[in-house]
Design a protein around this motif. Structure first.
Motif, PDB file in Angstrom:
ATOM      1  N   GLY A 418     -29.890  39.968   7.989  1.00 36.59           N
ATOM      2  CA  GLY A 418     -30.448  40.314   6.695  1.00 36.59           C
ATOM      3  C   GLY A 418     -29.463  41.063   5.828  1.00 36.59           C
ATOM      4  N   SER A 419     -29.857  41.179   4.576  1.00 34.30           N
ATOM      5  CA  SER A 419     -29.027  41.873   3.594  1.00 34.30           C
ATOM      6  C   SER A 419     -29.833  42.982   2.961  1.00 34.30           C
ATOM      7  CB  SER A 419     -28.557  40.880   2.517  1.00 34.30           C
ATOM      8  OG  SER A 419     -27.867  41.550   1.495  1.00 34.30           O
ATOM      9  N   SER A 420     -29.208  44.154   2.831  1.00 35.41           N
ATOM     10  CA  SER A 420     -29.872  45.285   2.203  1.00 35.41           C
ATOM     11  C   SER A 420     -28.881  46.032   1.328  1.00 35.41           C
ATOM     12  CB  SER A 420     -30.452  46.230   3.257  1.00 35.41           C
ATOM     13  OG  SER A 420     -30.990  47.385   2.639  1.00 35.41           O
ATOM     14  N   LEU A 433     -27.170  43.712   8.171  1.00 36.46           N
ATOM     15  CA  LEU A 433     -28.039  44.213   9.234  1.00 36.46           C
ATOM     16  C   LEU A 433     -28.434  43.039  10.126  1.00 36.46           C
ATOM     17  CD1 LEU A 433     -31.227  43.350   8.431  1.00 36.46           C
ATOM     18  CD2 LEU A 433     -30.946  45.259   6.863  1.00 36.46           C
ATOM     19  N   SER A 434     -28.762  43.344  11.366  1.00 37.39           N
ATOM     20  CA  SER A 434     -29.068  42.271  12.311  1.00 37.39           C
ATOM     21  C   SER A 434     -29.986  42.780  13.403  1.00 37.39           C
ATOM     22  CB  SER A 434     -27.785  41.717  12.939  1.00 37.39           C
ATOM     23  OG  SER A 434     -27.147  42.718  13.718  1.00 37.39           O
ATOM     24  N   GLU A 435     -30.683  41.835  14.010  1.00 34.02           N
ATOM     25  CA  GLU A 435     -31.535  42.127  15.155  1.00 34.02           C
ATOM     26  C   GLU A 435     -31.591  40.875  16.014  1.00 34.02           C
ATOM     27  OE1 GLU A 435     -36.085  43.671  16.229  1.00 34.02           O
ATOM     28  OE2 GLU A 435     -35.464  43.333  14.155  1.00 34.02           O
ATOM     29  N   THR A 472     -34.156  43.818  23.226  1.00 36.80           N
ATOM     30  CA  THR A 472     -33.982  43.737  21.778  1.00 36.80           C
ATOM     31  C   THR A 472     -32.875  44.689  21.364  1.00 36.80           C
ATOM     32  OG1 THR A 472     -36.321  43.243  21.462  1.00 36.80           O
ATOM     33  CG2 THR A 472     -35.113  43.974  19.541  1.00 36.80           C
ATOM     34  N   ASN A 473     -32.067  44.239  20.419  1.00 34.38           N
ATOM     35  CA  ASN A 473     -30.976  45.064  19.902  1.00 34.38           C
ATOM     36  C   ASN A 473     -31.021  45.033  18.376  1.00 34.38           C
ATOM     37  OD1 ASN A 473     -28.125  45.590  18.886  1.00 34.38           O
ATOM     38  ND2 ASN A 473     -27.891  46.105  21.051  1.00 34.38           N
ATOM     39  N   GLN A 474     -30.994  46.218  17.761  1.00 29.63           N
ATOM     40  CA  GLN A 474     -31.018  46.331  16.300  1.00 29.63           C
ATOM     41  C   GLN A 474     -29.723  46.971  15.812  1.00 29.63           C
ATOM     42  OE1 GLN A 474     -34.416  48.764  15.401  1.00 29.63           O
ATOM     43  NE2 GLN A 474     -35.882  47.068  15.574  1.00 29.63           N
ATOM     44  N   ARG A 475     -29.241  46.486  14.658  1.00 21.71           N
ATOM     45  CA  ARG A 475     -28.074  47.074  14.018  1.00 21.71           C
ATOM     46  C   ARG A 475     -28.391  47.311  12.546  1.00 21.71           C
ATOM     47  NH1 ARG A 475     -26.700  47.944  18.359  1.00 21.71           N
ATOM     48  NH2 ARG A 475     -24.748  47.517  19.461  1.00 21.71           N
TER      49      ARG A 475
END
Length: 836
Positions: A418-420, A433-435, A472-475
């Motif tokens: 995604g983009s933020s 950003l990524s998950e 699950t991994n979030q960045r």
């Protein structure tokens, strides 16, 4: 008033009357119930808040608008020619079908509703229905008349006058059953009859009794029996209105040649059970190449048999030597479908002509396997308050009959980029950003344990065991997390409306990867802290030289200085307590969490079908965490944490007991009006190795499925005012009531009231505005009320609710009621389907 009184009958023909109301008066008493109203063949025009809106729309529409257009066009000699000079002669004619000329009227007629004009034929139809209804209730002398009363210009109401006479009661019950075996069966079960001596005659009971007898016979071997074989002779005594009932069950009639011959019913037993594992076609039997006999079952396969015999036979309730039973057939169909390796089975019974016993049946079960491997992929594009643009992809692979005992393995992966614009992006990367994550779930169609459980959990309860693992991994999302889960649970159905789940082991490990981002995520906490720092902080190293505000690192140092006494603040003051509270909350939320729990969940739902709107559902759950982890910690003897608590792999484990009850009740009020009620209570108590509850196991209040006067996480705890970004606690009490009604077509409305709050109790929070302090804390229960609009898409309902803070416990007691009820303070909630 002029619109209502004049235009309402605008399109009612002369010498006709608009139906405004129906009334049914039975024995001088007005009767109002949905069953009686459903018998009335002609209903008045529908109303919205007392006004026939659709009739009004229909009346606005013009009749023959295209003819009116041409009459207007030809009224003046040169009008067509002048208009044709501007838009052409062809376009002049096409205007007659335009939206403004004809389309608007067509739309109004389609959307609206034609006036309901009183029809004498439909009145007579209603009279006959009412008479039939009361006859079926035992009032055999019922007389129905009608009258039409004018209530204004071209308007009238219809009243149906019903005189029932005396009711008839059952005086005696006897039977005439030609087949002796059926007569014996009947006597064994006669006490369960729904028809009793002394009861008032009721035709619905007789229908229910037919069904009961048929089910009883068919579950006790009477294969050929059907519901139409049960008949009654009703003998009426004209003197005292009592009636005598005779059960009349004749022998069945079968066709032999051109004549019908009566023959006694037979009670059948099962002589063979044949299972065809990969064909539903009889003509393919010649291709069978593999077979096995196991526990009185014959299993056949075209090609090599790919299933362990026990895996299939455990799901079959039709047994050799037992009487034919519809119940066994239904259970077998459900159980085989529950394996999720076959399509819905085809079960047939044929008379066994090889055994020499005419009372034997052969049961043939035909199975078609589902694909052993199945691949599914999907992609979604989304927008949220976290990311301006995102792409989510899912890929799942299913393996059926993994170990030849009907096990199912599901492997799924998911990813999101995604983009933020709100996130730091020094490299100018669009997707910043990524998950991503993966899950593995293995399902066994039985209780998978080293000891037998069939004495408690029988196979007709359709037990299953699931083992699942996920990562699950979030960045660049929140604090950036790694989340690992591992669950072993058991599910079974003790009754058709009851489900039980037992989580033997549920492990969740959450690791925060970017704790420096804390104050970027929890803005409210940062803003309060920054305001206090402007007053008390004297260390310029904690500040951003450009803005003069606390940096993220400076905010942490400022908290530590206050707690350690390096900055002189009265430790009894509100400012000190506020800074300490922010620090404690930060420390709690940035900690890595290890939760090792077990849980028992009981769920009962009495809803019979999609259209059933009178039912209740209750869900209870009890969960404990930390006991198993405590045993491990005592064995490994790792160093204690800075808080003096035990650890596993250097991580403090959570320890608590949690219980909750969720009750939902619906009442169908008729005419698409429903009253729905819900109440919830839950508490989680930390003990042993913990003095608080993990965030993921705590409670929050507010939102589209909770108290709709507040946004999610913004209510409570207690009277604190929801000052944190995500407010949560370990005690919750909530109740909601909602009145649902139809507006027009598929558009529905709702009036609702939601009450409840969350509190801290038995944990490390001491502030009285946050904690539950006995009955006096019930004054902190918030009340949100409002109105909602819903559109029914048949397969789901789209919902918009407008909520208002009717009673706000965060305000001074004199200002809590009705201060926030105005349009500027509307809390808008969107949802899919109803909240309860």
């Amino acid at each position: 008033m002029i619109f209502y009184s004049c235009s309402i009958v605008k399109k009612v023909p002369d010498n006709k009357q608009l139906l405004t109301k129906n009334a049914v008066v039975t024995n001088d008493t007005v009767v109002k119930n949905e069953r009686i109203e459903s018998l009335i063949s002609q209903k008045p025009n529908g109303k919205l808040l007392g006004f026939p809106l659709r009739l009004g729309l229909y009346n606005i529409a013009k009749d023959n608008p295209d003819s009116l257009y041409y009459a207007w066009l030809n009224r003046k000699p040169n009008r067509r020619e002048n208009l044709a000079k501007i838009i052409s002669n062809k376009q002049v004619d096409r205007l007659s079908q335009s939206f403004l000329v004809s389309g608007l009227s067509r739309f109004l007629k389609k959307t609206g509703e034609a006036p309901v004009v009183i029809d004498p034929i439909k009145i007579n139809t209603t009279k006959n229905k009412l008479q039939g209804y009361y006859n079926n209730q035992g009032y055999f002398d019922t007389k129905v008349t009608s009258k039409i009363d004018s209530v204004g210009l071209k308007k009238a109401k219809v009243t149906y006058l019903v005189s029932t006479g005396e009711a008839s009661f059952i005086d005696s019950i006897s039977r005439r059953i030609e087949t002796p075996e059926l007569d014996s069966l009947f006597l064994k079960n006669q006490k369960r009859s729904l028809i009793k001596i002394g009861d008032q005659f009721n035709d619905e009971k007789f229908d229910a009794e037919r069904t009961r007898i048929t089910n009883y016979f068919r579950n006790n071997g009477v294969y050929d029996f059907q519901v139409n074989h049960v008949r009654y002779d009703v003998i009426t005594n004209e003197k005292n209105k009592n009636i005598d009932i005779v059960y009349d069950i004749e022998n069945r009639k079968i066709k032999r040649g051109d004549t019908l011959v009566k023959t006694p019913f037979k009670i059948y037993k099962i002589s063979q059970v044949n299972i065809f594992t990969n064909s539903a076609l009889k003509k393919l039997r010649s291709k069978i190449s593999d077979s096995v006999s196991y526990n009185n079952y014959n299993i056949y396969s075209i090609g090599k048999l790919n299933y362990k015999p026990k895996a299939i036979t455990d799901a079959i309730f039709i047994e050799k030597g037992r009487y034919f039973s519809d119940k066994d057939k239904t259970l077998t169909s459900r159980s085989l479908s529950n394996l999720k390796v076959f399509n819905f089975p085809n079960i047939e019974y044929v008379v066994d002509t090889t055994s020499g016993n005419e009372n034997n049946l052969i049961a043939n079960i035909y199975l078609i396997p589902l694909k052993k491997k199945n691949l599914n992929a999907s992609i979604d594009f989304n927008h949220s308050n976290i990311q301006d643009f995102g792409i989510t992809g899912n890929l799942s692979l299913t393996f059926r009959n993994l170990f030849r005992r009907a096990e199912t393995l599901e492997i799924s992966t998911r990813g999101n980029i995604g983009s933020s614009r709100d996130l730091p992006n020094p490299n100018g990367t669009f997707f910043n950003l990524s998950e991503y994550g993966a899950d593995v779930k293995l399902t066994f169609p039985r209780i998978f344990l080293p000891f037998k459980t069939t004495a408690i959990i029988k196979k007709d309860m359709l037990p299953t065991t699931q083992m699942s693992f996920g990562l699950t991994n979030q960045r660049n999302i929140g604090l950036d997390k790694e989340n690992f889960t591992s669950i072993i649970n058991y599910n079974w159905l003790p009754k058709d409306d009851t489900t039980i789940r037992f989580d033997l082991l549920n492990i969740q490990f959450v690791r925060n990867l970017n704790i420096d981002n804390y104050f970027n995520v929890y803005n409210s906490s940062y803003n309060r802290l920054n305001d206090l720092a402007q007053v008390y902080n004297s260390n310029t190293a904690y500040l951003d030289p450009t803005t003069g505000n606390l940096t993220n690192t400076g905010a942490v140092f400022f908290i530590e200085d206050v707690i350690n006494g390096n900055i002189p603040i009265n430790n009894q003051s509100n400012d000190y307590n506020s800074i300490r509270s922010i620090g404690e909350r930060r420390k709690r939320l940035i900690e890595n969490n290890l939760i090792v729990s077990s849980a028992f969940t009981y769920n009962k739902n009495t809803k019979k079908g999609f259209l059933d709107n009178t039912f209740y559902a209750i869900k209870t759950k009890i969960e404990t965490a930390g006991n198993f982890a405590s045993l491990i910690a005592k064995q490994v003897k790792e160093p204690e944490s800075d808080n003096g608590n035990q650890t596993i792999f250097g991580i403090e484990y959570a320890q608590y007991v949690k219980g909750e009850v969720d009750l939902i009740k619906h009442w169908d009020l008729g005419k698409k009006n429903i009253l729905a009620f819900r109440t919830f209570g839950g508490i989680a108590i930390p003990y042993g190795n913990a003095n608080s509850i993990p965030f993921s196991r705590s409670y929050f209040a507010g939102g589209s499925n909770d108290n709709r006067g507040w946004q999610a996480y913004s209510l409570g705890p207690g009277s604190s005012g929801g000052i944190n970004d995500f407010n949560e606690a370990n005690l919750k009490i909530a109740a909601s009531v909602e009145y649902r009604f139809n507006i027009v077509g598929k558009i529905n409305g709702g009036l609702f009231a939601d009450a409840g709050n969350i509190w801290n109790i038995f944990d490390n929070v001491e502030d009285e505005s946050y904690t539950f302090n006995g009955i006096k804390s019930l004054k902190d229960i918030a009340l949100g009320t409002g109105i909602g609009l819903r559109y029914d898409f048949d397969f789901f309902v789209f919902r918009i609710d407008f909520g208002y803070k009717t009673y706000n416990p965060a305000k001074e007691e004199s200002e809590r009621w009705f201060r926030d009820i105005n349009f500027s303070r509307t809390v808008l909630n969107f949802g899919i389907n109803y909240p309860f």
